[in-house]
Design a protein around this motif. Structure first.
Motif, PDB file in Angstrom:
ATOM      1  N   TYR A  32       0.831  -1.203   0.000  1.00  0.00           N
ATOM      2  CA  TYR A  32       0.000   0.000   0.000  1.00  0.00           C
ATOM      3  C   TYR A  32       0.866   1.255   0.000  1.00  0.00           C
ATOM      4  CZ  TYR A  32       0.564   0.693   5.125  1.00  0.00           C
ATOM      5  OH  TYR A  32       1.048   0.910   6.396  1.00  0.00           O
ATOM      6  N   PHE A  66      -2.816  -1.139  -2.822  1.00  0.00           N
ATOM      7  CA  PHE A  66      -3.825  -0.294  -2.182  1.00  0.00           C
ATOM      8  C   PHE A  66      -3.355   1.160  -2.120  1.00  0.00           C
ATOM      9  CE2 PHE A  66      -7.124  -3.007  -0.632  1.00  0.00           C
ATOM     10  CZ  PHE A  66      -6.547  -4.254  -0.442  1.00  0.00           C
ATOM     11  N   ALA A  67      -4.293   2.056  -2.333  1.00  0.00           N
ATOM     12  CA  ALA A  67      -4.068   3.471  -2.028  1.00  0.00           C
ATOM     13  C   ALA A  67      -4.665   3.705  -0.643  1.00  0.00           C
ATOM     14  CB  ALA A  67      -4.755   4.363  -3.061  1.00  0.00           C
ATOM     15  N   MET A  69      -6.118   5.908   1.675  1.00  0.00           N
ATOM     16  CA  MET A  69      -6.757   7.228   1.650  1.00  0.00           C
ATOM     17  C   MET A  69      -7.323   7.547   3.042  1.00  0.00           C
ATOM     18  SD  MET A  69      -6.069   7.868  -1.473  1.00  0.00           S
ATOM     19  CE  MET A  69      -6.880   9.465  -1.597  1.00  0.00           C
ATOM     20  N   LEU A  83      -7.486  10.410  -7.607  1.00  0.00           N
ATOM     21  CA  LEU A  83      -7.126   9.008  -7.407  1.00  0.00           C
ATOM     22  C   LEU A  83      -7.087   8.257  -8.743  1.00  0.00           C
ATOM     23  CD1 LEU A  83      -6.314   6.754  -5.559  1.00  0.00           C
ATOM     24  CD2 LEU A  83      -8.708   6.397  -4.939  1.00  0.00           C
ATOM     25  N   TRP A  87      -4.153   5.916 -10.326  1.00  0.00           N
ATOM     26  CA  TRP A  87      -4.306   4.574 -10.910  1.00  0.00           C
ATOM     27  C   TRP A  87      -3.770   4.542 -12.342  1.00  0.00           C
ATOM     28  CZ3 TRP A  87      -4.453   2.207  -6.858  1.00  0.00           C
ATOM     29  CH2 TRP A  87      -5.449   2.263  -5.880  1.00  0.00           C
ATOM     30  N   HIS A  98      -5.827  -2.973  -8.379  1.00  0.00           N
ATOM     31  CA  HIS A  98      -5.975  -1.855  -7.442  1.00  0.00           C
ATOM     32  C   HIS A  98      -7.033  -2.109  -6.362  1.00  0.00           C
ATOM     33  CE1 HIS A  98      -4.951   0.641 -11.289  1.00  0.00           C
ATOM     34  NE2 HIS A  98      -3.886   0.039 -10.809  1.00  0.00           N
ATOM     35  N   VAL A 100      -8.701   0.149  -2.573  1.00  0.00           N
ATOM     36  CA  VAL A 100      -8.659   1.360  -1.740  1.00  0.00           C
ATOM     37  C   VAL A 100      -8.806   0.991  -0.272  1.00  0.00           C
ATOM     38  CG1 VAL A 100      -9.937   3.439  -1.076  1.00  0.00           C
ATOM     39  CG2 VAL A 100      -9.489   2.974  -3.482  1.00  0.00           C
ATOM     40  N   THR A 102      -9.619   2.781   3.279  1.00  0.00           N
ATOM     41  CA  THR A 102     -10.144   4.037   3.810  1.00  0.00           C
ATOM     42  C   THR A 102     -10.981   3.746   5.040  1.00  0.00           C
ATOM     43  OG1 THR A 102     -11.259   6.109   3.201  1.00  0.00           O
ATOM     44  CG2 THR A 102     -12.265   4.055   2.420  1.00  0.00           C
ATOM     45  N   VAL A 112     -13.542   8.251  -3.297  1.00  0.00           N
ATOM     46  CA  VAL A 112     -12.396   7.375  -3.597  1.00  0.00           C
ATOM     47  C   VAL A 112     -12.850   5.933  -3.809  1.00  0.00           C
ATOM     48  CG1 VAL A 112     -10.737   8.882  -2.452  1.00  0.00           C
ATOM     49  CG2 VAL A 112     -11.834   7.053  -1.134  1.00  0.00           C
ATOM     50  N   THR A 115     -13.680   4.868  -7.412  1.00  0.00           N
ATOM     51  CA  THR A 115     -12.633   4.576  -8.405  1.00  0.00           C
ATOM     52  C   THR A 115     -12.383   3.087  -8.589  1.00  0.00           C
ATOM     53  OG1 THR A 115     -10.764   4.633  -6.842  1.00  0.00           O
ATOM     54  CG2 THR A 115     -11.496   6.744  -7.784  1.00  0.00           C
ATOM     55  N   VAL A 121     -12.808  -2.531  -1.736  1.00  0.00           N
ATOM     56  CA  VAL A 121     -12.512  -1.602  -0.642  1.00  0.00           C
ATOM     57  C   VAL A 121     -12.125  -2.379   0.608  1.00  0.00           C
ATOM     58  CG1 VAL A 121     -13.502   0.114   0.922  1.00  0.00           C
ATOM     59  CG2 VAL A 121     -14.000   0.210  -1.527  1.00  0.00           C
TER      60      VAL A 121
END
Length: 433
Positions: A32, A66-67, A69, A83, A87, A98, A100, A102, A112, A115, A121
């Motif tokens: 991440y 992972f982003a 956020m 975002l 990507w 990908h 996310v 959060t 987010v 996306t 998620v």
């Protein structure tokens, strides 16, 4: 889940070693990036920072990224576009898997999530008292439900750890233990093995084709684990019917198909899945025939039952199940007309309980005479405390206080105990007491 990078110029110096050690332990690895961007240009720069780490270390393009956020510095009315720019930049480097990370408190959470979609998620939200009977965020890919979990008493690491539930296989949609790859000109390789028999001075050549492939394989029968793709290789263990393994290659040799995988020790092991020889080895003669049937299920005890270390009434008693308790078993064992259940204990050892065909002679131990009658009723449920309540080591107000429950806390109990007109709840603590 390894942090690789943050912002435009930070790289976690421990990331590479952490990932390799996790692979060696047999674990899947995802990475991440901790995001701080608030513009599309900054997002592209941060993605380039992450891609630099991935490319430099030959990280597989199958790895899930992972982003993260959560930082307020990334708040922006253009969060979705920012975002997506992140990507797109990763896509340009070939990294298109990908997700996310959060939380519900993140100001632009929905933006987010949009996306990647809700199923990808990984959400952080911490209930005051986590319960298996009250799961949250079940439509997400994964839910991080605590950051204050502890490993069992006696573990080398005694600090807090984050814990999550994967609902749909999101975190395993990755490269398995093949986190790092070596670029080759072809996915398939063919080798020739020459074996020399010194006693006869003759040479035999065996063609072996190794195909790079990965995935989960579920065994349909008990299968020997070998140190090489050969029946004559050393047997290093066994997989039972219903077990599964994550393999990293398919090997074809002499018309047989083998799977190669990385063991927990870091060694390559092999299991044969096709064209097995028909030779059957008869079990050694025994005066007591034992039949083990590999099946799984949950069994609810109808009476107090001893836990044994082997399928024998004379084996050492390791513990006790009470009426109303349940156990998840992995096999049924029949011996001398008696049926036993085999299960894996928390210690990792196989334990056994007899469920039918008990000996006709039974021994009843009368409780010691007491001026105070204690009645234990085996039942289960959840109790919510209405006031501050002491936790005791026995059914006695004068017993040592081990802790405290507060108003609003809940406990999952396994029995109700009545003594001297008082009602107590019995439950199993995290320590096992």
């Amino acid at each position: 889940m390894v942090k690789s990078t943050e912002g435009t110029d930070y790289t976690n110096p421990a990331a590479l070693n952490q990932a390799k050690m996790a692979n060696k332990a047999g674990l899947n690895v995802d990475f991440y990036h901790y995001a701080t961007f608030s513009t599309a240009d900054a997002a592209k720069s941060e993605a380039t920072n992450m891609a630099g780490f991935l490319v430099k270390n030959n990280v597989s393009t199958k790895v899930l990224l992972f982003a993260d956020m959560e930082d307020s510095s990334s708040y922006s009315v253009n969060a979705t576009a920012n975002l997506n720019a992140f990507w797109s930049t990763l896509d340009s480097f070939g990294y298109k898997n990908h997700g996310v990370y959060t939380s519900n408190s993140y100001l632009y959470r929905d933006a987010v999530v949009k996306t990647v979609g809700q199923s990808r998620v990984w959400r952080a939200q911490y209930p005051y008292t986590p319960s298996a009977n009250n799961l949250w965020n079940t439509n997400d890919g994964a839910w991080q439900f605590s950051d204050t979990a502890l490993l069992p008493s006696g573990s080398d690491y005694t600090g807090y750890i984050d814990v999550s539930i994967d609902y749909n296989g999101l975190t395993e949609d990755s490269a398995g233990t093949n986190t790092f790859v070596t670029t080759t000109s072809s996915n398939d390789t063919t080798t020739s093995e020459v074996t020399t028999d010194t006693s006869a001075t003759t040479n035999t050549s065996t063609s072996s084709t190794t195909k790079k492939a990965s995935g989960w394989y579920t065994f349909t029968k008990n299968t020997a684990i070998k140190s090489a793709a050969s029946d004559s290789a050393k047997t290093v263990g066994t997989y039972s019917k219903g077990n599964r393994v994550y393999y990293n290659a398919e090997i074809t040799t002499n018309g047989e198909t083998w799977l190669r995988y990385l063991s927990y020790s870091g060694s390559e092991h092999f299991v044969k899945i096709a064209a097995a020889k028909t030779t059957t080895t008869k079990p050694a003669a025994s005066t007591s025939k034992t039949v083990t049937k590999n099946e799984t299920g949950t069994y609810k005890f109808t009476k107090t039952t001893a836990i044994k270390g082997s399928v024998s009434d004379s084996a050492k008693t390791l513990g006790t199940y009470y009426k109303g308790d349940t156990v998840y078993y992995n096999a049924k064992v029949t011996k001398n007309g008696e049926t036993w259940l085999r299960y894996l204990s928390y210690s990792g050892a196989q334990h056994y309980v007899k469920i039918s065909g008990a000996a006709t002679s039974t021994t009843t131990t009368k409780p010691a005479t007491s001026s105070s009658k204690t009645v234990t009723k085996a039942e289960t449920g959840t109790y919510k405390f209405t006031g501050t309540t002491a936790i005791k080591g026995s059914v006695n107000d004068s017993a040592k206080t081990l802790g405290t429950y507060y108003k609003g806390d809940t406990v999952y109990y396994n029995a109700k105990v009545t003594k001297n007109g008082q009602t107590w709840l019995r439950y199993l603590s995290y320590s096992g007491a």
